[in-house]
Scaffold this motif. Structure first.
Motif: not given
Length: 160
Positions: A13-23
């Motif tokens: 999901k685009e809102t998954f918090p880890l995506l900010e830290m691990h794009p």
């Protein structure tokens, strides 16, 4: 996660918090290892049930110490490192001087070994019990920690 073996990320999901830290995270990546806060490592290469990782993640959802290693499809899975087999008994002829270790307990158990101790070359590891000492042809056994300490102190300049 898919229920395939090894477990694979199906979607993020685009809102998954880890995506900010691990794009770099992306669907199709494979879950290779999962390390829990207590240091236990689970390997996908040993996992017959891919839902095991999902269960472990859910069971430990409040833990800050979870580490999941993911890899690209086609990469080799990490395998558990082989444990070095420790010798059950060791015979060591040691030079005069300090041996660089600490023993403690009712039985003379090795509690610590200095990095530069000569005992490393013989395979002595922490937790081993000193059972027998031979000095100048005389054998000493069934000794307490205090007796071993005193004997080694008295003969620190002898070849033992």
């Amino acid at each position: 996660f898919s229920k395939a073996s090894p477990p694979q990320i199906k979607q993020i999901k685009e809102t998954f918090p880890l995506l900010e830290m691990h794009p770099e995270l992306q669907p199709e990546m494979i879950v290779d290892t999962l390390t829990l806060e207590d240091g236990t490592v689970h390997y996908a290469s040993e996992c017959d049930d891919p839902t095991q990782f999902i269960k472990l993640l859910k069971e430990n959802k409040d833990s800050d110490g979870r580490v999941m290693r993911v890899i690209m499809p086609g990469m080799d899975l990490t395998t558990r490192p082989e444990e070095e087999e420790e010798a059950e008994e060791v015979f060591a002829t040691v030079p005069p001087g300090s041996l660089g270790f600490i023993i403690d307990g009712e039985l003379p158990v090795v509690q610590a070994i200095a990095d530069d101790s000569c005992l490393h070359q013989f395979g002595v590891v922490m937790g081993m019990v000193i059972d027998t000492i031979e000095i100048d042809g005389e054998t000493h056994y069934e000794m307490t920690t205090e007796e071993v300490t005193e004997l080694l102190r008295e003969n620190a300049n002898s070849e033992a």
